[in-house]
Design a protein around this motif. Structure first.
Motif, PDB file in Angstrom:
ATOM      1  N   GLU A 103      14.167  -4.986   8.386  1.00 20.39           N
ATOM      2  CA  GLU A 103      13.492  -5.802   8.097  1.00 20.39           C
ATOM      3  C   GLU A 103      11.713  -6.008   8.318  1.00 20.39           C
ATOM      4  O   GLU A 103      11.235  -5.752   9.320  1.00 20.39           O
ATOM      5  N   VAL A 104      10.867  -4.771   6.843  1.00 19.52           N
ATOM      6  CA  VAL A 104       9.693  -5.203   6.991  1.00 19.52           C
ATOM      7  C   VAL A 104       9.053  -5.860   6.211  1.00 19.52           C
ATOM      8  O   VAL A 104       9.483  -5.965   5.123  1.00 19.52           O
ATOM      9  N   VAL A 105       7.651  -6.738   6.580  1.00 19.60           N
ATOM     10  CA  VAL A 105       7.103  -7.297   5.771  1.00 19.60           C
ATOM     11  C   VAL A 105       6.052  -6.566   5.457  1.00 19.60           C
ATOM     12  O   VAL A 105       5.784  -5.943   5.869  1.00 19.60           O
ATOM     13  N   GLU A 106       6.208  -7.395   3.989  1.00 19.99           N
ATOM     14  CA  GLU A 106       5.488  -7.028   2.980  1.00 19.99           C
ATOM     15  C   GLU A 106       3.556  -7.022   3.772  1.00 19.99           C
ATOM     16  O   GLU A 106       3.168  -8.225   4.043  1.00 19.99           O
ATOM     17  N   LEU A 107       2.963  -6.494   3.421  1.00 19.24           N
ATOM     18  CA  LEU A 107       1.887  -6.149   3.918  1.00 19.24           C
ATOM     19  C   LEU A 107       0.387  -5.492   3.032  1.00 19.24           C
ATOM     20  O   LEU A 107      -0.837  -5.528   3.300  1.00 19.24           O
ATOM     21  N   LYS A 108       0.764  -5.420   2.075  1.00 17.51           N
ATOM     22  CA  LYS A 108      -0.285  -5.786   0.574  1.00 17.51           C
ATOM     23  C   LYS A 108      -1.787  -6.386   0.828  1.00 17.51           C
ATOM     24  O   LYS A 108      -2.548  -6.419   0.376  1.00 17.51           O
ATOM     25  N   MET A 120       0.346  -1.049   0.137  1.00 19.65           N
ATOM     26  CA  MET A 120      -0.175   0.103   0.360  1.00 19.65           C
ATOM     27  C   MET A 120       0.836   1.691   0.044  1.00 19.65           C
ATOM     28  O   MET A 120       2.079   0.883   1.183  1.00 19.65           O
ATOM     29  N   ASP A 121       0.727   1.835  -0.774  1.00 16.05           N
ATOM     30  CA  ASP A 121       1.720   3.605  -1.121  1.00 16.05           C
ATOM     31  C   ASP A 121       1.204   4.559   0.096  1.00 16.05           C
ATOM     32  O   ASP A 121      -0.074   4.049   0.641  1.00 16.05           O
ATOM     33  N   ASN A 122       1.497   5.491   0.183  1.00 12.00           N
ATOM     34  CA  ASN A 122       1.734   6.089   1.373  1.00 12.00           C
ATOM     35  C   ASN A 122       0.627   7.044   0.942  1.00 12.00           C
ATOM     36  O   ASN A 122      -0.444   7.563   1.692  1.00 12.00           O
ATOM     37  N   GLU A 123       0.303   7.527  -0.571  1.00  6.54           N
ATOM     38  CA  GLU A 123      -1.103   8.365  -0.302  1.00  6.54           C
ATOM     39  C   GLU A 123      -2.539   7.173  -0.293  1.00  6.54           C
ATOM     40  O   GLU A 123      -3.424   8.613  -0.109  1.00  6.54           O
ATOM     41  N   ARG A 150       0.346 -12.037  14.135  1.00 13.17           N
ATOM     42  CA  ARG A 150       1.445 -11.622  12.374  1.00 13.17           C
ATOM     43  C   ARG A 150       2.835 -11.186  12.476  1.00 13.17           C
ATOM     44  O   ARG A 150       2.482  -9.713  13.021  1.00 13.17           O
ATOM     45  N   LEU A 151       3.588 -11.476  12.464  1.00 15.68           N
ATOM     46  CA  LEU A 151       5.234 -10.583  12.092  1.00 15.68           C
ATOM     47  C   LEU A 151       4.804  -9.612  11.530  1.00 15.68           C
ATOM     48  O   LEU A 151       4.890  -9.936   9.986  1.00 15.68           O
ATOM     49  N   ILE A 152       5.140  -8.411  11.742  1.00 11.84           N
ATOM     50  CA  ILE A 152       5.260  -7.537  11.158  1.00 11.84           C
ATOM     51  C   ILE A 152       6.421  -7.362  10.125  1.00 11.84           C
ATOM     52  O   ILE A 152       6.875  -6.430   9.340  1.00 11.84           O
TER      53      ILE A 152
END
Length: 90
Positions: free
Chosen positions: A82-87, A1-4, A58-60
């Motif tokens: 390290e950030v997990v993909e949250l899409k 998800m982008d910032n906008e 859930r690991l984020i």
């Protein structure tokens, strides 16, 4: 998800609780029952090991513990490494 997209979401201003896991302990029940003030409970990780950030179960993300600048009263913070993909969502 982008910032906008994230900032336009109706949920973007809802607070969420993140749990930081620094390790686990596996004492015997008899040892747990005998714990007192100032007891030390060894964890399964070293001080330099990464901590894990969870929302629910859930690991984020993963990161390193840091102490905030002077004047913060020794408050802890986490630098994300390290950030997990949250899409897919939570």
């Amino acid at each position: 998800m982008d910032n906008e997209l994230a900032s336009s979401s109706p949920f973007s201003s809802v607070p969420i609780e993140i749990t930081i896991s620094v390790g686990k302990a596996r004492p015997l029940i008899r040892d747990l029952l005998s714990l007192e003030n100032d007891a030390i409970l060894p964890l399964d990780r070293k001080i330099e090991d990464p901590v894990e950030l969870y929302i629910g179960d859930r690991l984020i993300a993963r990161g390193e513990l840091h102490e905030l600048q002077e004047g913060s009263g020794g408050q802890l913070a986490v630098r994300l490494t390290e950030v997990v993909e949250l899409k897919e969502g939570f």
